[in-house]
Write a protein that holds these residues in place. Sequence first.
Motif, PDB file in Angstrom:
ATOM      1  N   SER A   9     -15.660  -5.905   4.598  1.00 48.22           N
ATOM      2  CA  SER A   9     -15.369  -6.225   3.196  1.00 48.22           C
ATOM      3  C   SER A   9     -15.400  -7.731   3.019  1.00 48.22           C
ATOM      4  O   SER A   9     -15.127  -8.484   3.953  1.00 48.22           O
ATOM      5  N   LYS A  10     -15.745  -8.167   1.826  1.00 46.78           N
ATOM      6  CA  LYS A  10     -15.728  -9.607   1.559  1.00 46.78           C
ATOM      7  C   LYS A  10     -14.531  -9.992   0.689  1.00 46.78           C
ATOM      8  O   LYS A  10     -14.446 -11.113   0.214  1.00 46.78           O
ATOM      9  N   TRP A  11     -13.583  -9.049   0.489  1.00 42.71           N
ATOM     10  CA  TRP A  11     -12.416  -9.322  -0.352  1.00 42.71           C
ATOM     11  C   TRP A  11     -11.172  -9.379   0.517  1.00 42.71           C
ATOM     12  O   TRP A  11     -10.828  -8.409   1.191  1.00 42.71           O
ATOM     13  N   LEU A  12     -10.514 -10.522   0.482  1.00 40.23           N
ATOM     14  CA  LEU A  12      -9.331 -10.781   1.301  1.00 40.23           C
ATOM     15  C   LEU A  12      -8.075 -10.608   0.450  1.00 40.23           C
ATOM     16  O   LEU A  12      -7.948 -11.224  -0.607  1.00 40.23           O
ATOM     17  N   TYR A  13      -7.164  -9.757   0.920  1.00 40.28           N
ATOM     18  CA  TYR A  13      -5.893  -9.559   0.216  1.00 40.28           C
ATOM     19  C   TYR A  13      -4.878 -10.575   0.755  1.00 40.28           C
ATOM     20  O   TYR A  13      -4.707 -10.694   1.957  1.00 40.28           O
ATOM     21  N   ILE A  14      -4.187 -11.266  -0.147  1.00 47.06           N
ATOM     22  CA  ILE A  14      -3.182 -12.265   0.248  1.00 47.06           C
ATOM     23  C   ILE A  14      -1.848 -11.913  -0.397  1.00 47.06           C
ATOM     24  O   ILE A  14      -1.726 -11.913  -1.631  1.00 47.06           O
ATOM     25  N   GLY A  15      -0.862 -11.591   0.434  1.00 49.77           N
ATOM     26  CA  GLY A  15       0.481 -11.291  -0.052  1.00 49.77           C
ATOM     27  C   GLY A  15       1.338 -12.536  -0.047  1.00 49.77           C
ATOM     28  O   GLY A  15       1.160 -13.424   0.797  1.00 49.77           O
ATOM     29  N   THR A  16       2.273 -12.614  -0.995  1.00 53.02           N
ATOM     30  CA  THR A  16       3.058 -13.845  -1.142  1.00 53.02           C
ATOM     31  C   THR A  16       4.549 -13.560  -1.061  1.00 53.02           C
ATOM     32  O   THR A  16       4.994 -12.414  -1.062  1.00 53.02           O
ATOM     33  N   GLU A  17       5.294 -14.659  -1.013  1.00 55.04           N
ATOM     34  CA  GLU A  17       6.752 -14.584  -0.921  1.00 55.04           C
ATOM     35  C   GLU A  17       7.356 -13.965  -2.182  1.00 55.04           C
ATOM     36  O   GLU A  17       8.398 -13.323  -2.129  1.00 55.04           O
ATOM     37  N   ARG A  18       6.685 -14.106  -3.316  1.00 51.15           N
ATOM     38  CA  ARG A  18       7.186 -13.541  -4.571  1.00 51.15           C
ATOM     39  C   ARG A  18       6.924 -12.041  -4.678  1.00 51.15           C
ATOM     40  O   ARG A  18       7.332 -11.411  -5.645  1.00 51.15           O
ATOM     41  N   GLY A  19       6.180 -11.497  -3.712  1.00 48.19           N
ATOM     42  CA  GLY A  19       5.897 -10.066  -3.731  1.00 48.19           C
ATOM     43  C   GLY A  19       4.602  -9.703  -4.412  1.00 48.19           C
ATOM     44  O   GLY A  19       4.295  -8.517  -4.582  1.00 48.19           O
ATOM     45  N   ASN A  20       3.806 -10.684  -4.819  1.00 40.87           N
ATOM     46  CA  ASN A  20       2.527 -10.421  -5.495  1.00 40.87           C
ATOM     47  C   ASN A  20       1.392 -10.398  -4.474  1.00 40.87           C
ATOM     48  O   ASN A  20       1.508 -10.953  -3.381  1.00 40.87           O
ATOM     49  N   ILE A  21       0.265  -9.799  -4.878  1.00 38.97           N
ATOM     50  CA  ILE A  21      -0.923  -9.769  -4.014  1.00 38.97           C
ATOM     51  C   ILE A  21      -2.108 -10.302  -4.804  1.00 38.97           C
ATOM     52  O   ILE A  21      -2.429  -9.808  -5.900  1.00 38.97           O
ATOM     53  N   HIS A  22      -2.747 -11.342  -4.247  1.00 37.93           N
ATOM     54  CA  HIS A  22      -3.944 -11.936  -4.844  1.00 37.93           C
ATOM     55  C   HIS A  22      -5.146 -11.572  -3.986  1.00 37.93           C
ATOM     56  O   HIS A  22      -5.007 -11.279  -2.802  1.00 37.93           O
ATOM     57  N   SER A  54      12.803   1.350 -12.690  1.00 36.94           N
ATOM     58  CA  SER A  54      14.267   1.450 -12.698  1.00 36.94           C
ATOM     59  C   SER A  54      14.925   0.526 -11.679  1.00 36.94           C
ATOM     60  O   SER A  54      16.119   0.247 -11.751  1.00 36.94           O
ATOM     61  N   SER A  55      14.115   0.035 -10.711  1.00 38.55           N
ATOM     62  CA  SER A  55      14.666  -0.838  -9.673  1.00 38.55           C
ATOM     63  C   SER A  55      14.867  -2.237 -10.237  1.00 38.55           C
ATOM     64  O   SER A  55      13.944  -2.848 -10.766  1.00 38.55           O
ATOM     65  N   LYS A  56      16.075  -2.736 -10.135  1.00 41.65           N
ATOM     66  CA  LYS A  56      16.379  -4.055 -10.698  1.00 41.65           C
ATOM     67  C   LYS A  56      16.201  -5.185  -9.680  1.00 41.65           C
ATOM     68  O   LYS A  56      15.980  -6.328 -10.054  1.00 41.65           O
ATOM     69  N   ALA A  57      16.341  -4.841  -8.383  1.00 41.49           N
ATOM     70  CA  ALA A  57      16.288  -5.884  -7.337  1.00 41.49           C
ATOM     71  C   ALA A  57      14.846  -6.225  -6.989  1.00 41.49           C
ATOM     72  O   ALA A  57      13.949  -5.380  -7.051  1.00 41.49           O
ATOM     73  N   HIS A  58      14.638  -7.494  -6.626  1.00 38.00           N
ATOM     74  CA  HIS A  58      13.318  -7.938  -6.156  1.00 38.00           C
ATOM     75  C   HIS A  58      13.072  -7.335  -4.772  1.00 38.00           C
ATOM     76  O   HIS A  58      13.968  -7.330  -3.925  1.00 38.00           O
ATOM     77  N   PRO A  59      11.865  -6.814  -4.503  1.00 33.30           N
ATOM     78  CA  PRO A  59      11.631  -6.143  -3.216  1.00 33.30           C
ATOM     79  C   PRO A  59      11.473  -7.092  -2.031  1.00 33.30           C
ATOM     80  O   PRO A  59      11.406  -6.652  -0.883  1.00 33.30           O
ATOM     81  N   GLY A  60      11.416  -8.379  -2.314  1.00 29.23           N
ATOM     82  CA  GLY A  60      11.255  -9.350  -1.224  1.00 29.23           C
ATOM     83  C   GLY A  60       9.794  -9.687  -0.978  1.00 29.23           C
ATOM     84  O   GLY A  60       8.887  -9.172  -1.637  1.00 29.23           O
ATOM     85  N   PRO A  61       9.529 -10.570  -0.010  1.00 34.27           N
ATOM     86  CA  PRO A  61       8.147 -10.971   0.289  1.00 34.27           C
ATOM     87  C   PRO A  61       7.310  -9.796   0.789  1.00 34.27           C
ATOM     88  O   PRO A  61       7.839  -8.827   1.322  1.00 34.27           O
ATOM     89  N   VAL A  62       5.999  -9.928   0.628  1.00 30.75           N
ATOM     90  CA  VAL A  62       5.058  -8.942   1.182  1.00 30.75           C
ATOM     91  C   VAL A  62       4.968  -9.177   2.698  1.00 30.75           C
ATOM     92  O   VAL A  62       4.649 -10.286   3.131  1.00 30.75           O
ATOM     93  N   VAL A  63       5.271  -8.133   3.482  1.00 26.61           N
ATOM     94  CA  VAL A  63       5.190  -8.276   4.944  1.00 26.61           C
ATOM     95  C   VAL A  63       4.021  -7.500   5.522  1.00 26.61           C
ATOM     96  O   VAL A  63       3.669  -7.665   6.690  1.00 26.61           O
ATOM     97  N   HIS A  64       3.392  -6.642   4.699  1.00 29.06           N
ATOM     98  CA  HIS A  64       2.244  -5.894   5.220  1.00 29.06           C
ATOM     99  C   HIS A  64       1.325  -5.467   4.075  1.00 29.06           C
ATOM    100  O   HIS A  64       1.779  -5.090   2.997  1.00 29.06           O
ATOM    101  N   ILE A  65       0.024  -5.523   4.341  1.00 30.32           N
ATOM    102  CA  ILE A  65      -1.002  -4.982   3.440  1.00 30.32           C
ATOM    103  C   ILE A  65      -2.059  -4.326   4.321  1.00 30.32           C
ATOM    104  O   ILE A  65      -2.514  -4.940   5.297  1.00 30.32           O
TER     105      ILE A  65
END
Length: 1132
Positions: A160-173, A196-207
Motif C-alpha cells: 500500500s502507498k497509504w501510511l496510517y499515523i496515530g496521534t496522542e490526541r487519538g486521531n488517525i491521519h 455516550s462515552s465522555k472520557a477521552h480514549p487516550g493516545p493511539v497505541v495500535h493500528i
Amino acid sequence: MKKFNIRKVLDGLKEASSSSSSSSTISSSNPLVQVGPQENHLVQEQLQSEHFQLCKTVRHGFPYQPSSMAFDPVQKILAIGTQSGALRLFGRPGVECYCQHESGAAVIQLQFLINEGALVSALADDTVHLWNLRQKRPAILHSLKFSRERITFCHLPFQSKWLYIGTERGNIHIVNVESFMLSGYVIMWNKAIELSSKAHPGPVVHISDNPMDEGKLIIGFESGIVVLWDLKSKKADYRYTYDEAIHSVAWHHEGKQFVCSHSDGTLTIWNVRGQGKPIQTITPHGKQPKDGKKPEPCKPILKVEYKTTRIGEPFIILSGGLSYDTAGRRPCLTVMHGKSTAVLEMDYPIVDFLTLCETPYPNDFQEPYAVVVLLEKDLVVIDLAQNGYPIFENPYPLTIHESPVTCCEYFADCPVDLIPALYSVGSRQKRQGYSKKEWPISGGNWGQGTQSYPEIIITGHADGTVKFWDASAIMLQVLYKLKTAKVFDRSRSKEDKGSAEASDEDPFAIQLMAWCAESRMLCVAGVSANIIVYRFSKLEVTTEVVQLLEVRMQYELNDIESPEGGGGEHTSAHPNPGASPSGPPSHPNTSSNNSDGSNTPCLKVRSTPLKQSAGYQVDLVVQLVWVSGEPPQQITSLALNSSYGLVVFGNINGVAVVDYVQKTVVLNLGMLELYGSNDPYQRQPRSPRRSRQPSGGLCDINEGSATSEDRCKSPTSVLMPNSNLQQFYNGGGRGVLLSVCPPRGANPLDHRDNSFSRSRSSSVTSIDKEAKEAVLSFHFCDSYARKGDGASAPCLFVGTSQGTVLVLALTLPPPGEQRQLQPVILSPTGMLIRLKGSILRLAFLDSAGSVLPPSYDPWFEPNISADGEEREKVRKRRPVSVSPSSSQDLNESHYAVMCSEKQAKVLSLPSQTCIYKHSITEASFVLRADVVQMSLGVCLACFCANGHIMALSLPGLRPLMDVNYLPLTDMRIARTFCFTNLGQAMYLCSPTEVQRITYSQDTCENLQEMLGELFTPVETPEAPNRGFFKGLFGGGAQSLDREELFGEEVAGRASRSLAQHIPGPGGIEGMKGAASGVVGDLARARIALDERGQKLGELEERTAAMMASADSFSKHAHEMMLKCKDKKWYQF
C-alpha cells in the motif's frame, strides 16, 4: 581545503619567517636554531594537499541506546533506530549502513515499504521521513513535520502507498508515501468511540487492517478501547472494551480473531463479531488461585505477536508480563506454542522484538521461523524451528562493548600471515550450542572494493580482556579474545581492600597496550600498576609458575646523595624473578613496618599452574608495589621492542626497563636521574602524604555526569579518585600536580567527562615548582644517542609531560647464548630538546625521508626445545632498521620527529639541529598524533581537542590538511582516537560503536565501490491462492481501492497547518544512486528481461486458453446444429 593551496605557494617563506623569529633551547650546549629555506630541499616530499580528503567510512558495533526495529521479509534487511536519531541497517554479514536524522530526535517507529527499497521513520519530534535505500548511502526523499499533534503509532499495510499515523490526541491521519502529502481523510477519536462515552480514549497505541478485509481497520486506544473502523462507510463497526490499558494488538491471519496485551500482564483474545467480553483471558505468568478468583496482576505485557502455522498450533510470543514477586529476575521473552510455554531469559531489558515469517502476506499462514529480539545492549535471534529454541550465532561485530572499552589501537598494512594466525587460535574459542541454520538476515550485496591490505584493531576492556579484530576492507570481525585476568587470583585479600572504589570495580582494566605485529609480542599495562608480557604460540602449554617481577618506583629527594656520574649507568639485574629488584640508591628507607602495605602489589598473581591454550601466553608479569604506605602510581607510557628483548614503562615517578628475555629489571630511574646534572627544574623536596589511594576505574558503559573540576582537565591529566581537586602529591620528593596520563591509553576517570569545555592557558610548559613531570611516550630505534655520533646504535627516546625529550643509549649483548647471560646496559645521555606541551609522539625518518621502523625479531614458536629455540632465534634474528649505505657520506643520517600538545619539531641527527618547526595549535591542544605511512610518503596526523584533524608533511612540516571534523564532546573520543597507515583512523563514537574515517583522497574516491548494496532486485512472492470455493462463494481477502477513498478528488486536502512537507536531499541522489553501478544496471536489466519473459509466457498461456475455449465453443455449436437441423421451428 582551499587555504592550503595558498599556503603551499608560500611554504618556504612561512617556514623561514616563523622559524627564524623563534628560538628553541635544545640543551645548554646548543645554539639558537636558525631554519633556512635551503633546508627545504633536503628531502623531496611527494605528498600534497590534494592527496588528502576527510570522510567517514563505516560504523561498527551495536547501535547505542536502540529504540525501534523493523524487518523487510523479502529483502531480508533489518533496520534499528536509536534514541539519538541514528539509523543502522543490517544485511548479510559485512553489509551494514549507518544514517543519521539531522534533528537527533529518538526514532520511535520504523516501517519498511516491503521490497520497494524504502523505509519510513517516525521520530519523537513528530516528524516522519521517507528513506531511499536504493543507493549505497541512503538519503531522505521526503519529510513531514506535524505541528499540532504528537505521533504515537504508524502502520503501512503491505503493498500500500497509504501510511496510517496515530496521534496522542487519538486521531488517525493518512499520508501518501509517494508524494508525502496528507490526505483529507481523517479518523477522529470522537467518531471512533461511542457517543455516550465522555472520557477521552487516550493516545493511539495500535493500528492495523484486517488481514482478510483491507477496508476494516482496527484501532487500539491506550485506555483499553479497541475499535473496528469501516473505512468506506466512515464509521465504527464494532467496539471492544476492557478495563486495563492496552499495549499492543495482533491479528490471527484469518481476520476473525485478534489478541490484545494489557498492563496487568493479561492477554485477551476477541472474536471480531463478538462484542462485549473477550472469548479468552490468559495471564501467562500469573499464579492461578484455586477458588476461581482473578489471578494476581503481573507486569505489563509490552508486545504480543500471534503467528499461525499450517501444521500444528499457532505461536503467541510476548515480552514482559512477569509476576511482581520475581524481583531481580532477568527480562524474558515468552513463547507459547500449543500447551507448551517457554520462558527465554535475556541478559538486558527488551526494547522490541519481531517474528520472522515465511510470507510477507498477512492473510496467509505465517509460518514463523525466528524471532529477532532487540535488547538494550545486544541483538539476539532465536530459532523457532528447533527444539529448545537455540539462538543463532551472531555474525555482526556487536560485542565491542561486552565489557567497556578502555583503550584501543589500530594497525593497517600488517603482515599478511597475522590475521590467519589469530583466526586459527580464535576459532577454537567459539561457543557451542548455536542453531545450525544460516543467519536469517541475509539481504544486500558486498561491495566491489579493491582495498586488500590487512587491518587489525585491538581493544582493551575494563574486565581485563583484549580483543583482536579483523578490520580489513571496511568490515569488522572478531579474531581472538585474550583474558588477562586469568593471571591473577580473583579473591582479594583484606590488605588490598584499601584501593579506590573504581579500582575495586575494574581492578583488571587494560590501560595501555604495546604490540609488535612482526614478532607478535604483546604487552599490556593494567590499571592496578601491572604489566603483562605475552608471546604468541600455536601450541597449548601449562605454566607451572608464572614469572613475576616486583618493582619499586618511588623516589625521595632527601635520600639522594648524588646522582652517580650525572645520570650515568644504573642497572639493577635480579637473577631470581620472584624477588623485588633493588633499584638505584634513591629508594626510600622507611621506618614503618609492613603493616602499611609496603612491597605488596595491588593484585596477587596466581600461584597454581596456569593452563594456557594456543594464542597469547603469559611470558612475564611485572608489578609495581606499594612503597612507604603509598600505592604505586598508574603507568602512563609503555613500549616494547622484540629485537632488543626489552619492555619500558613510565609514570610520574620515573622510568623502568625490563629485560623479558632474562626476566630482570635493567633500569629503574627517577626523573632526576634521567636528566642527570642538567635538570632544568628547581625541584623542592616534599614529604609524602599518607592518605593517597591508588588510582583506578577507567570507564563505564553508562556514562555519569562530570564534576565541574573534572571538566576542565586536559585529556592528558589524571584525576585521583576520592578527590575532586587537583591534589599535589609527592611521589619522589618533588611537588606534583597530578596532570599526566597517556595520550594513547585510557584516562582513569575521564568517562565522567561528558562535556569538554576546557580553557587552558597557553603557558602549558611554564616551569612550576609544584609541577610533576611524568613519562608519556617512548620510542626504541637504532639511531644516534649523542651529538656527533659516528654510527647509529640502539637507543631509547623518552618524552615527558613537560615537553622534554631525553635519550638513553642501549648496550645489548650479542645474540644467542650470550643474550641470555650478559646484562643489557642503558646509559642516560641527557636532554635532547624541549617542546611546548606534553610529548605525544616520537618517530624517526631515514635520510630519504622514509619512516625508520623499529628493529624486530620475526615471530618464532616459543614452545619448542631450548636448543632448537636458540638456533631458530639466531638464524632468524635480522633487525630491519638499517640506515642506507649512502647516508654514511652525508653529514645528517636521521630525522627525529617530535610532536607535543602544541607543536612539532624535526631534528637532524646526529648533529641534533632543529631543522623544521611548526606550531600546530595555540588556542587548543593535540590529543593524538601519529606518524603514518601514506601511499606516496609519510605525514604527521594530529587530532586536536577543538575537533580539527590535521596532516603535516614530513620532514618539512608543511600543512597538508586541516578539517574541523568533530568537536570533542566526550572524553571517550580523546581516549580511543587512533590514526594508522594509508589514511585510516578510528575512534569510539559511543560506548558501543566504532566509527572509522579516512583522510586519504584515494580511499574517499573508492569508497562508493567498497560499500555494500542494501537493496537487491528480488521478486515479491506470489499472493496466497484463494482456492476454488472461496473464489466462488466469497470469503477470501477483500481488497480496497484506497486511492478512491483517500485521494484528493474524494477526500480533499488536509489542513495546511496540520503538517509541513519538507523535500529531502536524497531525491536527485536517489535517482543517481539507483541508476549508478554496473552491477545494479545488470541486475535491473536481468529483472526486466525476466519480467518481459514472464509477461510473454503469460500472454502465450492466455492465447492457448482462448484457442482452447474457441475450439470448445465450435464443438458445442456443431453438436447443437446436428441436434437441431431436422427439427421444425414449432418443435423448439
